[in-house]
Enzyme design. Structure first.
Site, PDB file in Angstrom:
ATOM      1  N   ARG A  12     -73.465  91.452 -18.705  1.00 47.99           N
ATOM      2  CA  ARG A  12     -73.449  90.873 -20.059  1.00 47.99           C
ATOM      3  C   ARG A  12     -72.068  90.274 -20.373  1.00 47.99           C
ATOM      4  O   ARG A  12     -71.909  89.068 -20.423  1.00 47.99           O
ATOM      5  CB  ARG A  12     -73.848  91.961 -21.087  1.00 47.99           C
ATOM      6  N   ASP A  13     -71.060  91.114 -20.499  1.00 50.62           N
ATOM      7  CA  ASP A  13     -69.738  90.632 -20.911  1.00 50.62           C
ATOM      8  C   ASP A  13     -69.157  89.699 -19.847  1.00 50.62           C
ATOM      9  O   ASP A  13     -68.431  88.752 -20.169  1.00 50.62           O
ATOM     10  CB  ASP A  13     -68.796  91.838 -21.125  1.00 50.62           C
ATOM     11  N   HIS A 204     -63.834 100.286 -25.221  1.00 52.83           N
ATOM     12  CA  HIS A 204     -64.143  99.062 -24.468  1.00 52.83           C
ATOM     13  C   HIS A 204     -62.870  98.228 -24.418  1.00 52.83           C
ATOM     14  O   HIS A 204     -62.450  97.689 -25.440  1.00 52.83           O
ATOM     15  CB  HIS A 204     -65.278  98.345 -25.211  1.00 52.83           C
ATOM     16  N   HIS A 206     -60.284  95.269 -22.557  1.00 51.87           N
ATOM     17  CA  HIS A 206     -60.073  94.129 -21.661  1.00 51.87           C
ATOM     18  C   HIS A 206     -58.643  94.221 -21.138  1.00 51.87           C
ATOM     19  O   HIS A 206     -57.746  94.692 -21.835  1.00 51.87           O
ATOM     20  CB  HIS A 206     -60.310  92.807 -22.400  1.00 51.87           C
ATOM     21  N   CYS A 237     -65.039  87.156 -24.075  1.00 51.02           N
ATOM     22  CA  CYS A 237     -65.856  86.665 -25.184  1.00 51.02           C
ATOM     23  C   CYS A 237     -65.717  85.142 -25.296  1.00 51.02           C
ATOM     24  O   CYS A 237     -64.604  84.639 -25.425  1.00 51.02           O
ATOM     25  CB  CYS A 237     -65.401  87.335 -26.484  1.00 51.02           C
ATOM     26  N   ASN A 246     -62.727  92.325 -18.564  1.00 53.70           N
ATOM     27  CA  ASN A 246     -62.728  93.734 -18.951  1.00 53.70           C
ATOM     28  C   ASN A 246     -61.897  94.522 -17.946  1.00 53.70           C
ATOM     29  O   ASN A 246     -61.607  94.033 -16.860  1.00 53.70           O
ATOM     30  CB  ASN A 246     -64.161  94.287 -18.876  1.00 53.70           C
TER      31      ASN A 246
END
Ligand code: COA
Ligand code: ZN
Length: 309
Positions: A12-13, A204, A206, A237, A246
């Site tokens: 996803r990310d 979470h 990065h 993002c 990440n």
């Protein structure tokens, strides 16, 4: 031995920001491979507007195509009621809602004020009610915003409180663009836990500014045992300038296991998947252990075993 739960968000990310669309069957094969590594959670896709994030336009096909392993929680990012309907129809295990602590980033990301996002989540809760789908609430830009700079901690408390009132099972504090530093992580996370002691927190991070794993250590000191990472260190993002990868899942597992934490993840299997990832995305990745090897991988020194007299 402390158990630490490791989640992977690469599909996803990571894939959301790649210049090229990753084919659906490749996403499915990667999720299936990750499912066999012992990860606690995999964020498999996002049920967002295909116009906003074209790379994840195959969310239904991905969720329906994967082989589910019962020990893994398959989560999907959802911004609104429409996304929740799509996610529930695919029987995701968990919906991960998102709002930004920063008003400006929330507008850039989902075209709403934070208040509009948070009040809209009531509709999401009525869609999810009775389905058995678990709910997680993510707070983007918790530790800083590329548009607004530092975020007052009261904004973060407000979002946590609203999420908990809505009935979230978990809360993720997200450092969307790698602005967090360890002192801040320790202090803010402790403050959140002091105010909301029952909140199940995930962090979470990065690694945009090289502080990612240091921030994990600060999180562990504050008592958090759930962390998102991304295979190979992919990620970022699309609605935040300068956003990059990440923290790298295999580097995270390697560090935690070396320190005596128990992750339940088979690092060798994860490394096999990580070493294939550059071929999938067509470029090099920032992960370190896939290149350097584990600290337990010893090399032949090329000298005789018995001393020569
Ligand atoms: N899934 C699919 N389509 C959706 C949707 C969803 N969850 N939510 C809205 N849409 C569609 C609407 O049906 C509408 O389609 P139409 O133009 O064919 O009529 C269109 O998107 C616009 O809907 P609207 O409610 O006006 O949304 P918007 O244009 O204000 O966009 C979001 C809001 C939240 C849908 C959009 O900004 C988005 O998906 N953002 C995702 C951000 C993201 O994933 N960021 C990465 C994580 S950091
Ligand atoms: Zn992220």
């Amino acid at each position: 031995m402390t158990r630490v739960y490791v989640h992977d968000v690469a599909v996803r990310d990571g894939f959301q920001i790649e210049p090229a669309f990753v084919p659906t069957d490749v996403k499915i094969a990667l999720i299936d491979e990750l499912s066999a590594t012992g990860l606690a959670k995999i964020e498999a896709t996002a049920f967002v507007s295909p116009k906003a994030v074209p790379n994840l336009r195959d969310a239904e096909a991905v969720m329906r195509g994967i082989r589910r392993v019962p020990s893994v929680i398959y989560s999907a990012l959802v911004p609104n009621a429409k996304g929740a309907e799509r996610a529930v129809a695919c029987e995701v295990d968990e919906i991960n809602l998102m709002v930004s602590a920063s008003e400006t980033h929330n507008r850039a990301n989902v075209n709403r004020t934070t208040e509009q996002s948070l009040s809209g989540f009531r509709d999401v809760m009525s869609i999810v009610h009775g389905t058995g789908v678990a709910m997680n609430g993510s707070i983007s830009t918790t530790f800083g915003c590329p548009f607004e700079g530092s975020i007052p901690e009261t904004r973060v408390f407000h979002c946590v409180e609203r999420y908990l009132k809505l009935g979230m099972d978990g809360i993720t504090l997200a450092d969307t663009t790698g602005m967090a530093h360890p002192k801040q992580v320790r202090e803010l996370t402790r403050a959140v836990l002091a105010r909301f002691p029952t909140a199940e927190i995930t962090l979470h991070f990065h690694n945009t500014r090289g502080m990612g794993l240091a921030n994990v250590l600060a999180g562990l000191e504050a008592g958090v045992v759930r962390y998102d990472g991304s295979l190979g260190g992919l990620g970022g993002c699309p609605f935040a300038p300068g956003a990059t990868g990440n923290i790298c899942t295999e580097d995270l597992v390697h560090m935690l296991e070396a320190m005596g934490f128990h992750t339940g993840v088979e690092l060798d299997k994860l490394l096999v998947a990580a070493r294939r990832l550059p071929d999938i995305v067509g470029h090099d990745l920032p992960g370190q252990i896939a290149k350097a090897g584990k600290i337990t991988d010893l090399h032949d020194a090329g000298v005789p075993k018995t001393p020569i007299s």
